[in-house]
Design a protein around this motif. Sequence first.
Motif, short mmCIF file in Angstrom:
data_model
loop_
_atom_site.label_atom_id
_atom_site.label_comp_id
_atom_site.label_asym_id
_atom_site.label_seq_id
_atom_site.Cartn_x
_atom_site.Cartn_y
_atom_site.Cartn_z
N LEU A 55 0.82 -1.21 0.00
CA LEU A 55 0.00 0.00 0.00
C LEU A 55 0.85 1.27 0.00
CD1 LEU A 55 -2.75 -0.97 2.61
CD2 LEU A 55 -2.95 -0.97 0.12
N ARG A 56 2.17 1.10 -0.11
CA ARG A 56 3.07 2.26 -0.04
C ARG A 56 3.23 2.92 -1.40
NH1 ARG A 56 7.67 -0.95 3.45
NH2 ARG A 56 6.29 -1.52 5.19
N THR A 57 2.12 3.39 -1.93
CA THR A 57 2.14 4.11 -3.19
C THR A 57 2.44 5.59 -2.91
OG1 THR A 57 -0.22 4.49 -3.03
CG2 THR A 57 0.48 2.53 -4.20
N THR A 58 2.73 6.33 -3.95
CA THR A 58 3.06 7.74 -3.77
C THR A 58 1.92 8.55 -3.15
OG1 THR A 58 4.58 7.65 -5.64
CG2 THR A 58 3.87 9.83 -4.92
N PRO A 59 0.66 8.38 -3.59
CA PRO A 59 -0.42 9.12 -2.93
C PRO A 59 -0.52 8.80 -1.44
CG PRO A 59 -1.19 8.26 -5.02
CD PRO A 59 0.15 7.64 -4.76
N ARG A 60 -0.34 7.53 -1.09
CA ARG A 60 -0.39 7.16 0.33
C ARG A 60 0.80 7.75 1.08
NH1 ARG A 60 -4.91 5.24 2.89
NH2 ARG A 60 -6.29 4.91 1.13
N ARG A 61 1.94 7.82 0.42
CA ARG A 61 3.12 8.41 1.04
C ARG A 61 2.87 9.89 1.34
NH1 ARG A 61 7.95 5.96 0.97
NH2 ARG A 61 7.24 4.64 -0.74
N LEU A 62 2.27 10.59 0.40
CA LEU A 62 1.93 12.00 0.62
C LEU A 62 0.94 12.15 1.77
CD1 LEU A 62 1.54 13.27 -3.07
CD2 LEU A 62 3.54 13.46 -1.59
N LEU A 63 0.00 11.20 1.85
CA LEU A 63 -0.98 11.22 2.93
C LEU A 63 -0.30 11.04 4.29
CD1 LEU A 63 -3.95 11.31 3.82
CD2 LEU A 63 -4.05 8.83 3.44
N VAL A 64 0.75 10.21 4.32
CA VAL A 64 1.50 10.01 5.57
C VAL A 64 2.18 11.32 5.98
CG1 VAL A 64 3.52 8.88 6.58
CG2 VAL A 64 1.83 7.54 5.33
N TYR A 65 2.76 12.03 5.02
CA TYR A 65 3.40 13.31 5.35
C TYR A 65 2.38 14.30 5.90
CZ TYR A 65 7.06 11.35 2.35
OH TYR A 65 8.00 10.53 1.79
N LEU A 66 1.20 14.32 5.29
CA LEU A 66 0.12 15.17 5.80
C LEU A 66 -0.27 14.75 7.21
CD1 LEU A 66 -2.19 17.23 5.58
CD2 LEU A 66 -3.53 15.50 4.35
N SER A 67 -0.29 13.44 7.45
CA SER A 67 -0.67 12.94 8.77
C SER A 67 0.35 13.30 9.83
CB SER A 67 -0.85 11.41 8.71
OG SER A 67 -1.90 11.07 7.82
N VAL A 68 1.62 13.37 9.45
CA VAL A 68 2.65 13.82 10.40
C VAL A 68 2.35 15.25 10.85
CG1 VAL A 68 5.09 14.40 10.67
CG2 VAL A 68 4.44 12.27 9.54
N SER A 69 2.02 16.11 9.88
CA SER A 69 1.67 17.50 10.21
C SER A 69 0.43 17.56 11.09
CB SER A 69 1.44 18.30 8.93
OG SER A 69 2.60 18.37 8.15
N ASP A 70 -0.58 16.76 10.74
CA ASP A 70 -1.82 16.76 11.52
C ASP A 70 -1.60 16.22 12.93
OD1 ASP A 70 -3.29 17.84 9.43
OD2 ASP A 70 -3.85 15.89 8.62
N TRP A 71 -0.71 15.22 13.05
CA TRP A 71 -0.40 14.67 14.38
C TRP A 71 0.26 15.73 15.25
CZ3 TRP A 71 3.10 13.73 18.12
CH2 TRP A 71 2.85 12.68 19.02
#
Length: 348
Positions: A55-71
């Motif tokens: 599931l480690r596609t580029t869109p998911r990777r970008l979502l993880v970066y967003l989640s770091v900010s949201d966390w």
Amino acid sequence: MSPWLFYRTVSESAMANGTETELFVYEQVVVLCTCALSLAGSTLIFLTFVLWSDLRTTPRRLLVYLSVSDWLSAASYAYGVGKVFHSNSLDCVAQGAISTFANTSSFFWTVAIAVYLYVFIVKSSQRLADSLVLSFHLVSWGIPLAITVTAVSLNKIGYDASEVSVGWCWVRIDARDRILWMLLTGKIWEFLAYLTLPVLYILIKRHIHKAHAALSEYRPILANRPESQSFSSMADVKLTLIPIIFIFLRIWSTVRFILLLADSPVRQNPALVMLHGIGNTSQGAANCVMFVLFTQPIRTRLCAALCCTSKCGGEPSPSNRDPQRLLPGQDPPSRTQEDGTSTANSNT
């Protein structure tokens, strides 16, 4: 009267008259709960990315970066709401700096994901979309960091009397050029996101609808398959909800900002203050609902991991599903061109 002088007058008046926005206990409890939900949601997004390598596609990777900010945003807001600052203490400045950086970064990553999907789907160029990722990093981490470091260095971050916050610290209420720093440390990027996100997602939806219409005309049998319609429907719903949810969550802080500029006491209305607190701290939870709980392959895997597959609507296990549907954004080029709807759903 110049807006700078007017805003200085408003700030000095608030300081002199002690017009700090009162934060009630029930507001603190509600906002702390939304902070906890966002922390949990952002953590779940990160865990699904780590646990399942396919599931480690580029869109998911970008979502993880967003989640770091949201966390980081949720954590810093929780600290501020729990403590409710009343002075420019060291931890107030530290909390304000972290939330300023994380919140601004979240705006940039939210728009970055929309830009990536636009290039990938509408321009049909995964190579070009992937080449933008480095620029996304430079912009989404670099600009917020530069703004935050500058603001802290110039002593602009600190106690703001909850005038445009909910207990946490942001731009100091006694800063002479406070309006400028409120714009630079969040509001201007928030306004740009309001304009950019709806435009990009509308263009993506239009492209998908055109592609689906063409596909239906030449391949009516495939187009009428319930499974195909299900994927298309979910993608369409997500592309509609993403900008709507973002604006709905963020609009309350914008309203309070405008009311502060107008020196309206309505900005201290308890209901408005609570909506502001809920909205600013709910982005991580909203992303988790949209991109984890409402994404069938991930939801199926979570149910299986929690040993409750019987409650997942009888969905087949991930190992028995078409592997392409478990790889968002990784369809072969020919399939991407052939079925834009499937690609959009897997990316969203």
